[in-house]
Design an enzyme around this catalytic site. Structure first.
Site, PDB file in Angstrom:
ATOM      1  N   ARG B  68       0.832  -1.209   0.000  1.00  0.00           N
ATOM      2  CA  ARG B  68       0.000   0.000   0.000  1.00  0.00           C
ATOM      3  C   ARG B  68       0.864   1.256   0.000  1.00  0.00           C
ATOM      4  O   ARG B  68       0.469   2.284  -0.545  1.00  0.00           O
ATOM      5  CB  ARG B  68      -0.900   0.001   1.234  1.00  0.00           C
ATOM      6  CG  ARG B  68      -1.982  -1.063   1.194  1.00  0.00           C
ATOM      7  CD  ARG B  68      -3.095  -0.684   2.174  1.00  0.00           C
ATOM      8  NE  ARG B  68      -4.190  -1.639   2.100  1.00  0.00           N
ATOM      9  CZ  ARG B  68      -4.395  -2.593   2.987  1.00  0.00           C
ATOM     10  NH1 ARG B  68      -3.599  -2.724   4.022  1.00  0.00           N
ATOM     11  NH2 ARG B  68      -5.408  -3.426   2.858  1.00  0.00           N
ATOM     12  N   LYS B 178       0.924 -17.549   8.275  1.00  0.00           N
ATOM     13  CA  LYS B 178      -0.043 -17.875   9.314  1.00  0.00           C
ATOM     14  C   LYS B 178      -0.661 -16.580   9.861  1.00  0.00           C
ATOM     15  O   LYS B 178      -0.036 -15.526   9.709  1.00  0.00           O
ATOM     16  CB  LYS B 178       0.620 -18.674  10.420  1.00  0.00           C
ATOM     17  CG  LYS B 178       1.597 -17.850  11.272  1.00  0.00           C
ATOM     18  CD  LYS B 178       1.783 -18.423  12.617  1.00  0.00           C
ATOM     19  CE  LYS B 178       2.441 -17.401  13.522  1.00  0.00           C
ATOM     20  NZ  LYS B 178       2.289 -17.514  14.888  1.00  0.00           N
ATOM     21  N   ASP B 207       4.798 -22.425   7.834  1.00  0.00           N
ATOM     22  CA  ASP B 207       4.974 -22.413   9.283  1.00  0.00           C
ATOM     23  C   ASP B 207       6.485 -22.454   9.473  1.00  0.00           C
ATOM     24  O   ASP B 207       7.115 -23.485   9.256  1.00  0.00           O
ATOM     25  CB  ASP B 207       4.315 -23.651   9.914  1.00  0.00           C
ATOM     26  CG  ASP B 207       4.447 -23.648  11.428  1.00  0.00           C
ATOM     27  OD1 ASP B 207       5.387 -23.005  11.929  1.00  0.00           O
ATOM     28  OD2 ASP B 207       3.628 -24.290  12.096  1.00  0.00           O
ATOM     29  N   HIS B 208       7.055 -21.319   9.848  1.00  0.00           N
ATOM     30  CA  HIS B 208       8.519 -21.230   9.784  1.00  0.00           C
ATOM     31  C   HIS B 208       9.212 -22.221  10.709  1.00  0.00           C
ATOM     32  O   HIS B 208      10.383 -22.519  10.530  1.00  0.00           O
ATOM     33  CB  HIS B 208       8.999 -19.796  10.032  1.00  0.00           C
ATOM     34  CG  HIS B 208       8.824 -19.334  11.438  1.00  0.00           C
ATOM     35  ND1 HIS B 208       7.678 -18.734  11.878  1.00  0.00           N
ATOM     36  CD2 HIS B 208       9.648 -19.405  12.497  1.00  0.00           C
ATOM     37  CE1 HIS B 208       7.806 -18.430  13.150  1.00  0.00           C
ATOM     38  NE2 HIS B 208       8.988 -18.835  13.561  1.00  0.00           N
ATOM     39  N   ASP B 265      -1.988 -18.730  18.499  1.00  0.00           N
ATOM     40  CA  ASP B 265      -0.746 -18.155  18.000  1.00  0.00           C
ATOM     41  C   ASP B 265       0.382 -19.177  17.939  1.00  0.00           C
ATOM     42  O   ASP B 265       1.234 -19.113  17.053  1.00  0.00           O
ATOM     43  CB  ASP B 265      -0.338 -16.982  18.905  1.00  0.00           C
ATOM     44  CG  ASP B 265       0.786 -16.148  18.306  1.00  0.00           C
ATOM     45  OD1 ASP B 265       0.664 -15.770  17.134  1.00  0.00           O
ATOM     46  OD2 ASP B 265       1.780 -15.888  19.004  1.00  0.00           O
ATOM     47  N   HIS B 270       2.472 -24.125  15.288  1.00  0.00           N
ATOM     48  CA  HIS B 270       3.838 -24.578  15.560  1.00  0.00           C
ATOM     49  C   HIS B 270       3.881 -25.871  16.380  1.00  0.00           C
ATOM     50  O   HIS B 270       4.494 -26.857  15.986  1.00  0.00           O
ATOM     51  CB  HIS B 270       4.622 -23.508  16.322  1.00  0.00           C
ATOM     52  CG  HIS B 270       4.681 -22.189  15.630  1.00  0.00           C
ATOM     53  ND1 HIS B 270       4.788 -22.066  14.270  1.00  0.00           N
ATOM     54  CD2 HIS B 270       4.662 -20.927  16.113  1.00  0.00           C
ATOM     55  CE1 HIS B 270       4.840 -20.784  13.939  1.00  0.00           C
ATOM     56  NE2 HIS B 270       4.753 -20.072  15.046  1.00  0.00           N
TER      57      HIS B 270
END
Lengths: 398, 522
Positions: B68, B178, B207-208, B265, B270
């Site tokens: 943006r 995520k 998902d790192h 979270d 994770h």
């Protein structure tokens, strides 16, 4: 402090600094064990630096003469920064070596040990891996095999780094290969292409061990860049219509150039017909794509090894140029030591960074998965076949 | 310049065969949505730069940022350069390499729900591809707020920027950050919306944690070594603990965290992903769908926590004021953008069971929290005691064997066991055999994002989460949220408190103590 304690303390200080410590040949393991134990307890109390003793490989390096030994030890120091190894350097003294026999105590074998230290980010030091040097006069190689077997860390693979052609080859073939998991050679150190046959024989004797070649690895960046020219949207079609290949190389880079031609010939199914010496001191190889073609068939592809000058890394290769249908050039051309230009017909030329690797970095790569490259053995055999073709004329057709 | 024939597109490149140098993807362009955001500057561009430095990206590669903010190409490059200088694994930034890399970095301003902006994006992308000789291979990275996922994907579809795969055609892949949904219903809705435009094989839900070396090593450790797998079951394993703790609070993300909480979270993605890798059966091959099929089976086998056991198996809490690293820190309800009456959990501890032959009766304890004493993620497999104790009869404690797999920091594996103390007496002390990536291999492992971006460019989805996995994990987690919502509605919220800098509330300790166990101090 007693004299023994003083000596131990002095040795430990030298060990922690990475300096060489002379030891009795029969006491190498015991001395190393004592020094590591002390380093471990010192690490607990000094600056909180943890001490790790690590080895992913036993690395055996035969070498000859004081000059070569110094170079080898510098190489090992650099390798240890990339991969922890127990380096076992085997050195035969030359008669003219200044220090020959000085450490040996009566003309026999001498030994030194040292640590190789890897600096960690933030300044903490970790004593990391170890280096053993065994040195003796001509004939001492008869002891080297047994010593290597005694000094190999059990359960850890062993690699032999065979780069010094002055060493007796029987040491490698009789003593080292039976206890070795990987053989590392360097076609880049071959003075002339006939040495290729020696390497081919060694590779055959080492079979089925993986044979890694530093020269082949040196060409890796160039091969990747060149292969990348034929990724989509170009695709493999132009390779089928290739008519001329030129590999420009510095005078000592003819073996590297030959390996590159062999790679393309092997991958593209080119069948060698003949070789021709060109007037500029280079070579031309004629190929056909037809399996059933006779030796006097018209060539469909011609590959030139072209001697030239220019800034270059140790591979000695300056450029690879492939002409398709006699007009479209697919080119990777070195423009500086660490720069290349890639050209292909569908896009403007682009400058890319071309890293040059040190010998130590190549050794580290050879100890990794890149050191098990079945393509190298095929290309080495192909190169041997090319070199065996007797040059027929001395006319340049370029 | 020459144009391409149809024939050449269909022929594979024979020179790629047998190359062991590196896994190099085909030439491609990566479009990053949300390019002016923090993730692009801290993680994505530094990862791409480090990959370039390691020669793992193709020579023909372009990055087009979309966001943006109004930025020029040069302003975007400068911003990303600063990010690389601060965060790239390969530092300091090499000026010559950066100059070559940055020449192919571009920026395009636009709104995520503006079809015209996507048409302009398409024109710009095609120009770049034409100029650089790129084949049209594209990766779209959705580094945007979750609310923009569906609009961006719809816009990609309208602009025909990400056509479904066809033989011989360039690829288009989409990486989605995520959280993928906030509950089962929204995850399903998002999956439906995404599948309207894209085939599942084009979708890379990131998902790192899965990009971390130790998480991948978990598969190697289990399935490449013959000695561990025979012990990996309810005959030998007493219980498993999985911890994901952070020292940070909510920082500037109070508004987001109020809606999320630790269960959404950390646990839904994770920790359940880590759990599924630790507990899965051996896959038939190390291929994306074979691995993900086995992970899915674990997630589907998670036993829903029965109403009667809920209070014994679920603990949630919020951090109160306390001390971290010598600094006094405020409680959660005093953080910016957090309601003073918030019931959002910053800590959750769970006891769960996997209803499978292998894991019958073995409890898995999971905990995740903010403002804890240490940042650590680890899996600890605690083995059963020896069946007949020869030692320990004089009162000394024999600790159980624990295999701990450290995911971050100091990635590595340690095995604890008892050993006789030197001396005439038969005394036993716990010792540890440790393997650490940093010291054993002499190199630091690559950043998770480097591995994952490279895998996506190579079309390897093994370390990404499939749509059915996401729904299975939400299905299990949503039951807990529903129960908590019912508590709130009934006005009897069970929310504990713990001081910042502690390992969580006492209720979490009591949960394990009731089973005769205790949390590890990782």
């Amino acid at each position: 402090m007693s004299r023994d304690a003083e000596r131990e303390h002095a040795n430990f200080e030298r060990f922690a600094r990475g300096e060489t410590i002379p030891v009795e040949v029969g006491e190498i393991e015991r001395e190393l064990g004592a020094l590591w134990k002390r380093a471990s307890s010192a690490g607990d109390t000094h600056a909180g630096a943890a001490v790790s003793r690590a080895a992913l490989w036993n690395l055996v390096i035969p070498t000859r003469g004081a000059g070569a030994l110094a170079k080898t030890k510098a190489l090992v120091d650099e390798i240890a920064q990339g991969v922890p190894v127990r380096a076992i350097t085997l050195c035969l003294d030359d008669p003219g070596d200044v220090n020959a026999g000085a450490l040996a105590g009566g003309g026999g074998l001498s030994a030194t040990i040292e640590s190789n230290v890897v600096s960690q980010p933030g300044g903490a030091r970790v004593v990391y891996s170890e280096e053993i040097t065994l040195r003796g006069p001509a004939g001492a190689e008869t002891h080297f095999g047994a010593l290597v077997r005694a000094l190999q860390i059990p359960g850890v693979p062993t690699a032999a780094l065979w780069m010094d052609a002055a060493m007796p080859v029987a040491l490698l073939t009789r003593e080292l290969l039976p206890v070795t998991d990987r053989l590392i050679v360097d076609t880049g150190s071959c003075v002339r292409p006939p040495h290729l046959y020696d390497l081919q024989r060694l590779a055959a004797q080492a079979h089925p061990l993986p044979v890694a070649d530093l020269g082949w690895l040196r060409l890796g960046s160039l091969r990747l860049l060149f292969a990348g020219l034929f990724d989509p949207p170009v695709g493999g079609a132009p390779l089928r219509r290739a008519t001329r290949l030129s590999v420009r190389h510095r005078p000592r880079g003819d073996l590297s150039a030959l390996l590159l031609v062999s790679w393309l010939g092997q991958m593209l199914g080119w069948r060698p017909l003949r070789s021709v010496q060109t007037s500029d001191g280079g070579l031309r190889f004629d190929f056909t794509r037809d399996d059933g073609a006779r030796g006097d068939a018209e060539p469909e592809v011609q590959a030139y090894l072209v001697p030239a000058e220019g800034a270059c890394d140790a591979s000695g290769v300056l450029a690879i140029e492939l002409a398709v249908d006699g007009r479209d050039d697919y080119v990777v051309c070195r423009t500086a030591m660490d720069q290349a230009s890639v050209q292909l017909p569908i896009a403007p030329a682009k400058a890319v960074k071309l890293d040059s690797y040190s010998d130590a970095e190549l050794c580290v790569a050879a100890l990794g998965p890149r050191g098990r490259d079945p393509l190298f053995a095929k290309c080495l055999a192909y190169a041997g076949g090319l070199w065996a073709l007797e040059p027929q004329t001395t006319v340049s057709q370029r | 310049m020459k144009t391409l024939s149809e024939e050449s597109l269909l022929l594979p490149n024979p020179l790629r065969e047998g190359l062991v140098e590196e896994r190099i993807p085909e030439p491609a362009a990566m479009v990053i949505f949300g390019a002016s955001g923090d993730l692009a500057r801290r993680k994505l561009l530094p990862a791409l730069y480090s990959l370039t430095r390691d020669r793992l990206l193709p020579a023909r590669f372009a990055v087009l940022g979309f966001g943006r903010a109004t930025l020029t190409d040069d302003a975007f490059r400068e911003e990303m350069r600063r990010g690389c200088e601060e965060f790239a694994r390969r530092r300091p930034v090499d000026p010559a390499l950066w100059a070559a890399f940055a020449r192919n970095v571009f920026y395009q301003q636009g709104a995520y729900d503006d079809p015209a902006a996507f048409l302009r994006l398409k024109v710009r992308l095609e120009e770049i591809e034409h100029t650089l000789g790129l084949p049209g291979n594209r990766v779209f990275y959705l580094s945007t707020p979750p609310s923009a996922f569906a609009p961006v994907i719809r816009s990609l579809g309208h602009a025909n920027l990400a056509p479904k795969p066809a033989p011989g055609q360039p690829f288009s892949r989409v990486i989605i950050e995520k959280p993928f949904g906030i509950d089962l219903q929204t995850a399903r809705a998002l999956n439906t919306e995404v599948h309207d435009i894209l085939a599942e094989q084009q979708i890379y839900r990131i998902d790192h944690y899965l990009g971390k070396e130790t998480v991948q090593n978990l598969l190697v450790f289990r399935f490449a070594n013959g000695i561990f797998e025979p012990l990996w079951n309810n005959h030998f394993v007493d219980h498993v603990q999985i911890t994901g703790s952070e020292t940070v609070g909510v920082e500037a993300r109070g508004g987001y965290f109020e809606q999320a909480g630790s269960l959404r979270d950390m646990v839904q993605n994770h920790l359940l992903q880590v759990l599924s890798l630790a507990a899965m059966e051996p896959p038939v091959a190390f291929e994306a769908d074979a691995v993900r099929d086995e992970k899915l089976k674990v997630l589907k086998a998670l036993r829903f926590i029965p109403e009667s056991d809920f209070e014994h198996q679920v603990v949630r809490a919020q951090y109160a004021a306390g001390s971290i690293g010598g600094q006094t820190v405020p409680g959660y309800r005093s953080e910016p953008d957090v309601s003073p009456r918030s019931t959002t959990e910053t800590f959750v501890a769970l006891k769960l069971f996997i209803d499978s032959w292998r894991w019958a009766g073995v409890p898995f304890y999971l905990r995740s929290g903010k403002r804890m004493p240490k940042r650590v993620t680890e899996i600890a497999i605690q083995f059963k005691e020896a069946p007949h104790l020869l030692f320990g009869k004089r009162g000394e404690t024999i600790r159980p064997n624990v295999l701990s797999i450290r995911i971050q920091p100091d990635e590595g594996i340690a095995l604890n066991f008892g050993s006789k103390l030197p001396g005439p007496a038969m005394e036993i002390a716990p010792v540890s055999m440790e393997f650490r990536y940093g010291s054993s291999f002499g190199v630091e492992p690559p950043e998770a994002y480097e591995r994952l971006l490279l895998d996506c460019l190579l079309g390897d989805g093994t370390l990404f989460t499939r749509g059915d996995e996401v729904e299975a994990s939400w299905s299990w987690v949503s039951r807990i949220h529903q129960r908590w919502a019912a508590e709130v509605a009934a006005g009897r919220t069970t929310l504990d408190s713990y001081p910042a800098g502690s390992w969580g509330p006492e209720a979490a300790d009591r949960m394990l103590a009731a089973d005769g166990r205790a949390w590890r101090l990782p």
